[in-house]
Scaffold this active site. Structure first.
Site, PDB file in Angstrom:
ATOM      1  N   ASN A 151       0.799  -1.225   0.000  1.00 59.09           N
ATOM      2  CA  ASN A 151       0.000   0.000   0.000  1.00 59.09           C
ATOM      3  C   ASN A 151       0.831   1.274   0.000  1.00 59.09           C
ATOM      4  O   ASN A 151       0.304   2.359  -0.238  1.00 59.09           O
ATOM      5  CB  ASN A 151      -0.954   0.017   1.198  1.00 59.09           C
ATOM      6  CG  ASN A 151      -0.231  -0.181   2.514  1.00 59.09           C
ATOM      7  OD1 ASN A 151       0.498  -1.160   2.691  1.00 59.09           O
ATOM      8  ND2 ASN A 151      -0.423   0.728   3.452  1.00 59.09           N
ATOM      9  N   HIS A 201     -13.907   0.332   0.260  1.00 57.19           N
ATOM     10  CA  HIS A 201     -13.645   1.765   0.086  1.00 57.19           C
ATOM     11  C   HIS A 201     -12.386   2.040  -0.730  1.00 57.19           C
ATOM     12  O   HIS A 201     -12.113   3.190  -1.094  1.00 57.19           O
ATOM     13  CB  HIS A 201     -13.590   2.485   1.441  1.00 57.19           C
ATOM     14  CG  HIS A 201     -12.337   2.275   2.227  1.00 57.19           C
ATOM     15  ND1 HIS A 201     -11.335   3.213   2.284  1.00 57.19           N
ATOM     16  CD2 HIS A 201     -11.931   1.245   3.003  1.00 57.19           C
ATOM     17  CE1 HIS A 201     -10.361   2.772   3.068  1.00 57.19           C
ATOM     18  NE2 HIS A 201     -10.703   1.580   3.519  1.00 57.19           N
ATOM     19  N   CYS A 327      -3.206   4.670   7.872  1.00 53.42           N
ATOM     20  CA  CYS A 327      -3.421   4.180   9.232  1.00 53.42           C
ATOM     21  C   CYS A 327      -2.331   4.634  10.184  1.00 53.42           C
ATOM     22  O   CYS A 327      -2.458   4.506  11.391  1.00 53.42           O
ATOM     23  CB  CYS A 327      -3.508   2.652   9.228  1.00 53.42           C
ATOM     24  SG  CYS A 327      -4.881   2.049   8.235  1.00 53.42           S
TER      25      CYS A 327
END
Length: 382
Positions: A151, A201, A327
């Protein structure tokens, strides 16, 4: 002046078609899918149809799709419940140092329970090799959890080859495909994937809904305790509007759309590099520079440019990018991914930003962003 959103790896805006489906379901289909009355049956019909749509997208059976609250719950379920239910067969688990926190913190928890975790280190492209997995494998290994694509850097791992390696081993093979699903062509059967995590999402669907694929031959307990929903594999009343929206988002990403976007995003990466090079800005790419990557994720090292300052300046100019995983980026702590790739003392861990593309971005957006970044960098270095 409108914002240019280039943080799609963190989350994506919901597609209009998805919003329409969710709104319609919320207004007209409020039944509990577990109820046997008319309203429950209507909700169940939508639930079943959505499950089928999503299962087909990865060549899975409908019964192998378990709806969850998203990637974190899916990861937690796959890792923790596999470990606790299979510990009599061994207590060794293989993962990587570049996983999402949902995996890493699950592994840390299992270590407190006496499990032995092997953390594979990436090369400087951010990749794990199948040989690393082979060398780490033991007779006591019960789970291998390797992310499909990273990511932060976009680096992809050899999922098909790892699946083939583990095909005849007792270890279950789990992959966190939260960033890859919707970007890559995934076939869980052909790739011998036992479990896979996703989140809506990330593909222009709603937040707080995802799925965990679990091969029908695998049986692990429900992570969420309660009712018998999801054939007793995930307790809690199903969020039918969100699930319907998720299915719609999946339908919108046809194989043709997927290929066009991949090519376009790779072109965006090339554009940014060309603008920086033309303007004599020093930079390096963290991760693969070829097309063997998640093309929507682009991580740049800009020597001597403090990422916090650059992100703030870009934000003030209405360009949204990030310093890494959403995050952990709130505190702007050094990226554990870049630390694993280059070492904790490398300047890359503090002088890098992540740019991530989405379906609404255009070449014009990327050119404007690149030029503005050049302007800010030259101002910061003068």
């Amino acid at each position: 002046m409108e914002f240019t959103y280039l943080d799609n790896a963190a989350t994506t805006p919901m597609a209009k078609e998805v919003v329409d489906v969710i709104t319609d379901q919320m207004a007209n289909n409020f039944g509990n899918a577990s109820a046997t009355n008319y309203f429950g049956r209507q909700a169940r019909k939508v639930l079943d149809e959505s499950r089928h749509t999503i299962a087909q997208s990865i060549n899975a059976k409908d019964s192998e799709i378990i709806f969850t609250s998203g990637g974190t719950e899916s990861d937690n379920t796959a890792v923790i419940e596999t470990a606790l239910s299979r510990q009599k067969l061994g207590k060794h688990i293989i993962t990587t140092a570049i996983e999402h926190e949902a995996i890493l913190k699950s592994m840390a928890y299992l270590e407190t329970l006496g499990f032995n975790i092997t953390y594979l280190m990436p090369n400087e492209r951010g990749e794990i090799t199948v040989d690393q997995v082979r060398d780490a494998l033991t007779d006591d290994t019960i789970l291998v959890s390797i992310m499909y694509g990273n990511n932060e850097t976009g680096a992809k791992n050899p999922i098909t080859e790892i699946g083939e390696l583990l095909k005849d081993h007792q270890a279950f093979f789990h992959t966190d495909a939260v960033q890859a699903y919707g970007q890559e062509s995934i076939d869980v059967k052909a790739q011998n994937i036992d479990m896979m995590s996703t989140s809506a999402h990330k593909i222009n669907g709603p937040k707080f809904i995802g799925f965990l694929y679990i091969n029908d031959e695998i049986h692990i307990p429900s992570f969420v305790k309660g009712g018998d929903q999801e054939t007793k594999r995930r307790a809690g009343t199903e969020n039918v509007p969100a699930i319907a929206g998720f299915a719609k988002a999946v339908q919108l990403i046809t194989p043709e759309v997927k290929e066009v976007r991949r090519d376009r995003y790779f072109g965006f990466k090339q554009t940014i590099q060309e603008v920086l090079t033309t303007n004599k800005v020093t930079f390096k790419v963290n991760g693969p520079t070829d097309e063997n990557a998640l093309n929507h994720v682009f991580n740049l090292y800009l020597p001597g440019i403090d990422r916090g300052v650059l992100l703030t300046r870009l934000d003030l100019e209405h360009f949204a990018v990030s310093g890494g995983s959403a995050c952990t980026a709130g505190s702007l702590e050094p990226s554990h991914v870049l630390i694993a790739m280059f070492g904790k003392d490398s300047p890359r861990v503090n002088d890098s930003i992540r740019i991530s593309f989405g379906k609404d971005n255009t070449e014009e957006d990327v050119v404007k962003f690149s030029n503005k970044m050049v302007e800010i960098i030259k101002d910061l270095t003068n």
